[in-house]
Motif scaffolding. Structure first.
Motif, mmCIF file in Angstrom:
data_model
loop_
_atom_site.group_PDB
_atom_site.id
_atom_site.type_symbol
_atom_site.label_atom_id
_atom_site.label_comp_id
_atom_site.label_asym_id
_atom_site.label_seq_id
_atom_site.Cartn_x
_atom_site.Cartn_y
_atom_site.Cartn_z
ATOM 1 N N LEU A 273 -29.678 -31.167 -18.610
ATOM 2 C CA LEU A 273 -29.005 -31.542 -17.739
ATOM 3 C C LEU A 273 -27.736 -30.461 -17.257
ATOM 4 N N SER A 274 -27.462 -29.628 -18.146
ATOM 5 C CA SER A 274 -26.390 -28.468 -17.994
ATOM 6 C C SER A 274 -27.292 -27.553 -17.018
ATOM 7 N N ASN B 265 -29.411 -28.317 -14.613
ATOM 8 C CA ASN B 265 -29.411 -28.999 -13.366
ATOM 9 C C ASN B 265 -28.053 -28.807 -12.595
ATOM 10 N N PHE B 266 -26.933 -29.118 -13.333
ATOM 11 C CA PHE B 266 -25.740 -28.888 -12.701
ATOM 12 C C PHE B 266 -25.358 -27.419 -12.594
ATOM 13 N N SER C 249 -27.524 -25.152 -11.764
ATOM 14 C CA SER C 249 -27.906 -24.507 -10.671
ATOM 15 C C SER C 249 -27.694 -24.994 -9.309
ATOM 16 N N ALA C 250 -27.198 -26.383 -9.246
ATOM 17 C CA ALA C 250 -26.698 -26.748 -8.047
ATOM 18 C C ALA C 250 -25.662 -26.348 -7.672
ATOM 19 N N LYS C 251 -24.609 -25.802 -8.550
ATOM 20 C CA LYS C 251 -23.539 -24.954 -8.298
ATOM 21 C C LYS C 251 -23.621 -23.714 -8.106
ATOM 22 N N GLN D 118 -26.200 -22.576 -6.653
ATOM 23 C CA GLN D 118 -27.004 -22.645 -5.300
ATOM 24 C C GLN D 118 -25.979 -22.772 -4.182
ATOM 25 N N LYS D 119 -24.740 -23.678 -4.245
ATOM 26 C CA LYS D 119 -23.988 -23.790 -3.365
ATOM 27 C C LYS D 119 -23.115 -22.689 -3.231
ATOM 28 N N ILE E 79 -25.242 -20.378 -0.914
ATOM 29 C CA ILE E 79 -25.276 -20.721 0.512
ATOM 30 C C ILE E 79 -23.981 -20.550 1.422
ATOM 31 N N LEU E 80 -22.819 -20.791 0.654
ATOM 32 C CA LEU E 80 -21.472 -20.565 1.089
ATOM 33 C C LEU E 80 -21.092 -19.179 1.538
ATOM 34 N N LEU F 241 -23.274 -18.097 4.287
ATOM 35 C CA LEU F 241 -22.735 -18.712 5.747
ATOM 36 C C LEU F 241 -21.693 -17.675 6.196
ATOM 37 N N ASP G 259 -21.293 -15.623 9.490
ATOM 38 C CA ASP G 259 -20.123 -15.762 10.481
ATOM 39 C C ASP G 259 -19.508 -14.267 10.878
#
Lengths: 247, 58
Positions: B30-31, B33-34, B36-38, B40-41, B44-45, B48, B52
């Motif tokens: 579970l950790s 998952n959390f 890797s999502a953070k 990844q975000k 990406i930011l 981006l 720019d």
């Protein structure tokens, strides 16, 4: 009606809405999950046959059940995106795969850890265990298809078709314990009849189940938000939101 | 409370290894998952914003 559906299917709307929702889901999934796990570990009674190893139940059953539910959700999202070409459901479907495979993995490992002291074996090739392993590989296939195509649309189409075909496996998992005589016990919790479980075991189970469900929803939202950030990066609303630090 | 001491809790009637590994594996996954999502975000930011800036300098 169509305008409502269009709004619901818009990545922009989803991003803003889920952005407000995530702190709540995060808070509740963590508190509920910890409450359930501590209850299961400390306060739930031991099983008269299996003793303390029964506590694995509170992790094993919710993850195994949700692994299948998330798979069905993934297939439905894929179906919607294939038929009506809605971008958001395509992203949601992709997000389901990661948490789905995680829950399948947890269910397989905890099942093995439960089987060792209870059945005297870590693994047998019976119908329930094999069909659950197949679920793991179906998820793996979907994830591989998503990441191995240059073109995102082709990838989503291929992964979606595999996801939909794989749904056949779900009733096989469900009924495998009734069709074949195996080591795995039949379902203890039933929708249609009274469950053969005492209340002081049922309550921590339901809390754990809610916790795992909320956590899955939380992860699907986070993953979908990331997907929106990638795919909508050229849109005006997203550029403005990044500039205003509203992400 | 089902246990009257830390020792009996950790022993879990000789099933301690199985019970705690199960809960441990679940929490670990579970950790992961959390996190890797953070992560990844954040990536990406970052890309981006860099993209720019890169475009603006031309």
């Amino acid at each position: 009606m169509i305008t409502i559906l269009k709004k619901l299917g818009s990545p922009k709307w989803f991003y803003h809405f889920s952005h407000k929702l995530t702190p709540w889901i995060a808070f509740f999934s963590i508190t509920v999950l910890f409450t359930g796990m501590i209850w299961g570990l400390l306060f739930a009674p031991e099983d008269y046959l299996q003793g303390q190893s029964f506590r694995i139940f509170y992790v094993h059953v919710p993850t195994a059940f949700l692994a299948q539910s998330i798979y069905i959700a993934m297939a439905i999202f894929s179906f919607i995106s294939l038929v009506w070409r809605i971008k958001l459901t395509e992203m949601l479907s992709k997000s389901c795969a990661t948490i789905g495979i995680s829950y399948t993995f947890i269910a397989l490992v905890t099942g093995s850890l439960w089987g060792a002291p209870t059945w005297g074996t870590w693994w047998i090739w019976d119908a329930r265990l094999t069909s659950m392993l197949l679920l793991f590989f179906l998820y793996l296939g979907v994830i591989a298809l998503h990441s191995n195509f240059e073109n995102r649309q082709t990838a989503a189409k291929a992964a979606g078709i595999l996801a939909i075909i794989g749904v056949v496996n779900i009733p096989i998992i469900k009924l495998s314990v009734n069709w074949w005589n195996t080591l795995h016990q039949p379902a203890t919790l039933k929708f249609t009849q009274a469950s053969s479980i005492t209340v002081d075991m049922l309550i921590p189970f339901l809390i754990c189940f809610t916790g795992f469900s909320l956590f899955a929803a939380w992860m699907i939202i986070l993953k979908t938000q990331n997907e929106i950030l990638i795919r909508e990066s050229k849109t005006k609303w997203l550029k403005e939101a990044i500039k205003n630090h509203a992400i | 409370m089902q246990f009257n001491s830390w020792q009996t809790f950790l022993l879990m009637g000789d099933h301690g290894f199985y019970v705690f590994s199960s809960y441990g594996v679940a929490l670990l996954i579970l950790s992961a998952n959390f996190l890797s999502a953070k992560i990844q975000k954040r990536k990406i930011l970052k890309s981006l914003i860099n993209h720019d800036k890169h475009n603006a300098s031309y």
